[in-house]
Design a protein around this motif. Structure first.
Motif, PDB file in Angstrom:
ATOM      1  N   GLY A 178       0.823  -1.214   0.000  1.00 52.88           N
ATOM      2  CA  GLY A 178       0.000   0.000   0.000  1.00 52.88           C
ATOM      3  C   GLY A 178       0.852   1.257   0.000  1.00 52.88           C
ATOM      4  N   CYS A 179       1.920   1.268   0.803  1.00 54.11           N
ATOM      5  CA  CYS A 179       2.804   2.448   0.835  1.00 54.11           C
ATOM      6  C   CYS A 179       3.513   2.630  -0.501  1.00 54.11           C
ATOM      7  N   ALA A 180       3.953   1.533  -1.112  1.00 47.18           N
ATOM      8  CA  ALA A 180       4.616   1.628  -2.412  1.00 47.18           C
ATOM      9  C   ALA A 180       3.660   2.171  -3.474  1.00 47.18           C
ATOM     10  N   ALA A 181       2.416   1.699  -3.473  1.00 44.24           N
ATOM     11  CA  ALA A 181       1.428   2.192  -4.440  1.00 44.24           C
ATOM     12  C   ALA A 181       1.129   3.668  -4.200  1.00 44.24           C
ATOM     13  N   LEU A 182       1.006   4.057  -2.926  1.00 39.31           N
ATOM     14  CA  LEU A 182       0.766   5.478  -2.624  1.00 39.31           C
ATOM     15  C   LEU A 182       1.916   6.349  -3.117  1.00 39.31           C
ATOM     16  N   TYR A 183       3.151   5.926  -2.915  1.00 35.78           N
ATOM     17  CA  TYR A 183       4.300   6.715  -3.362  1.00 35.78           C
ATOM     18  C   TYR A 183       4.345   6.779  -4.887  1.00 35.78           C
ATOM     19  N   LYS A 184       4.098   5.636  -5.534  1.00 34.86           N
ATOM     20  CA  LYS A 184       4.180   5.617  -6.996  1.00 34.86           C
ATOM     21  C   LYS A 184       3.148   6.548  -7.611  1.00 34.86           C
ATOM     22  N   PHE A 185       1.894   6.427  -7.169  1.00 30.95           N
ATOM     23  CA  PHE A 185       0.834   7.211  -7.807  1.00 30.95           C
ATOM     24  C   PHE A 185       0.669   8.595  -7.190  1.00 30.95           C
ATOM     25  N   GLY A 186       1.207   8.817  -6.015  1.00 32.28           N
ATOM     26  CA  GLY A 186       1.065  10.132  -5.382  1.00 32.28           C
ATOM     27  C   GLY A 186       2.263  11.029  -5.560  1.00 32.28           C
ATOM     28  N   VAL A 187       3.480  10.437  -5.786  1.00 32.39           N
ATOM     29  CA  VAL A 187       4.691  11.252  -5.884  1.00 32.39           C
ATOM     30  C   VAL A 187       5.403  11.042  -7.216  1.00 32.39           C
ATOM     31  N   ALA A 188       5.723   9.791  -7.559  1.00 30.85           N
ATOM     32  CA  ALA A 188       6.577   9.520  -8.720  1.00 30.85           C
ATOM     33  C   ALA A 188       5.890   9.854 -10.040  1.00 30.85           C
ATOM     34  N   GLU A 189       4.666   9.428 -10.217  1.00 32.11           N
ATOM     35  CA  GLU A 189       3.966   9.703 -11.485  1.00 32.11           C
ATOM     36  C   GLU A 189       3.735  11.203 -11.707  1.00 32.11           C
ATOM     37  N   PRO A 190       3.263  11.967 -10.713  1.00 32.08           N
ATOM     38  CA  PRO A 190       3.133  13.414 -10.948  1.00 32.08           C
ATOM     39  C   PRO A 190       4.475  14.087 -11.247  1.00 32.08           C
ATOM     40  N   ARG A 191       5.536  13.607 -10.606  1.00 34.44           N
ATOM     41  CA  ARG A 191       6.860  14.175 -10.873  1.00 34.44           C
ATOM     42  C   ARG A 191       7.299  13.891 -12.310  1.00 34.44           C
ATOM     43  N   LYS A 192       7.058  12.670 -12.790  1.00 31.83           N
ATOM     44  CA  LYS A 192       7.408  12.339 -14.178  1.00 31.83           C
ATOM     45  C   LYS A 192       6.608  13.187 -15.159  1.00 31.83           C
ATOM     46  N   ARG A 193       5.326  13.397 -14.878  1.00 29.21           N
ATOM     47  CA  ARG A 193       4.496  14.222 -15.766  1.00 29.21           C
ATOM     48  C   ARG A 193       4.992  15.667 -15.789  1.00 29.21           C
ATOM     49  N   ALA A 194       5.401  16.189 -14.617  1.00 24.60           N
ATOM     50  CA  ALA A 194       5.898  17.569 -14.557  1.00 24.60           C
ATOM     51  C   ALA A 194       7.199  17.712 -15.346  1.00 24.60           C
ATOM     52  N   TYR A 195       8.126  16.742 -15.238  1.00 22.98           N
ATOM     53  CA  TYR A 195       9.362  16.797 -16.013  1.00 22.98           C
ATOM     54  C   TYR A 195       9.067  16.710 -17.513  1.00 22.98           C
ATOM     55  N   ALA A 196       8.168  15.792 -17.887  1.00 18.07           N
ATOM     56  CA  ALA A 196       7.837  15.640 -19.309  1.00 18.07           C
ATOM     57  C   ALA A 196       7.230  16.934 -19.861  1.00 18.07           C
ATOM     58  N   GLU A 197       6.356  17.568 -19.087  1.00 19.54           N
ATOM     59  CA  GLU A 197       5.740  18.831 -19.522  1.00 19.54           C
ATOM     60  C   GLU A 197       6.779  19.940 -19.637  1.00 19.54           C
ATOM     61  N   PHE A 198       7.734  19.969 -18.715  1.00 19.11           N
ATOM     62  CA  PHE A 198       8.770  21.005 -18.748  1.00 19.11           C
ATOM     63  C   PHE A 198       9.663  20.841 -19.976  1.00 19.11           C
ATOM     64  N   TYR A 199      10.114  19.617 -20.238  1.00 18.33           N
ATOM     65  CA  TYR A 199      11.049  19.398 -21.338  1.00 18.33           C
ATOM     66  C   TYR A 199      10.377  19.338 -22.707  1.00 18.33           C
TER      67      TYR A 199
END
Length: 142
Positions: free
Chosen positions: A97-118
Motif C-alpha cells: 500500500g505504501c509503495a502504491a501510494l508513493y508511486k501514484f502520489g509522488v513519482a507519477e506526478p513528478r514524471k508528468r511535470a518533467y515531461a511537460e517542462f522538457y
C-alpha cells in the motif's frame, strides 16, 4: 389502624451446605451464591452468563473452577508461528500500500511535470539568456 395480633411469619431459610457456610460475609453480601447440588458432590452456582448461556461452576474455598464446556482450550503450541503469519501478511500488505501510494502520489506526478517542462524547453535559448546575464566566465556576454 390496629396491627394484627399474629406476628409475621419468619422467612424460610434455605438449607446451607458446608461450602456456603465457609463463604465470607462480604462475598455473601455482594452476590449470594445459590447452591445447585448441596447433596451431590461439590456445590455448583451460576457464575454469570456468556453469550446468553449460563456459566456454571463450583467454589472450593476461594478458588472458582468453571465448567470446561463453555471455555475454549488455550493454544499451547505454535503461538509464535501464528502471530508471525498474521504480522507478516499485515506487513506485506502495508508495504504494498505504501509503495502504491508513493508511486501514484509522488513519482507519477513528478514524471508528468518533467515531461511537460522538457516538451517546450529550448536549451540554446536558455544558454543565451544565462550568457547575457554573465553567469559563465568562459562565454563572454554579447
Amino acid at each position: 389502624m390496629l396491627r394484627s395480633a399474629r406476628p409475621a411469619a419468619p422467612r424460610p431459610r434455605l438449607p446451607q451446605c458446608a461450602q456456603q457456610r465457609r463463604l465470607s460475609r462480604a462475598a455473601r453480601r455482594s452476590e449470594e451464591p445459590v447452591c445447585r447440588a448441596c447433596a451431590v458432590g461439590a456445590p455448583q452456582w451460576v457464575l454469570g452468563s456468556r453469550d446468553g448461556r449460563t456459566v456454571v461452576g463450583s467454589r472450593r474455598g476461594d478458588r472458582i473452577t468453571m465448567s470446561s464446556a463453555l471455555l475454549p482450550k488455550p493454544q499451547m503450541r505454535r503461538l509464535l508461528a501464528r502471530r508471525m503469519k498474521f504480522h507478516l501478511f499485515g506487513a506485506f500488505f502495508v508495504s504494498v500500500g505504501c509503495a502504491a501510494l508513493y508511486k501514484f502520489g509522488v513519482a507519477e506526478p513528478r514524471k508528468r511535470a518533467y515531461a511537460e517542462f522538457y516538451k517546450n524547453y529550448d536549451p540554446m535559448k536558455d544558454f543565451e539568456a544565462m550568457r547575457a546575464a554573465g553567469v559563465f566566465e568562459s562565454a563572454q556576454p554579447k
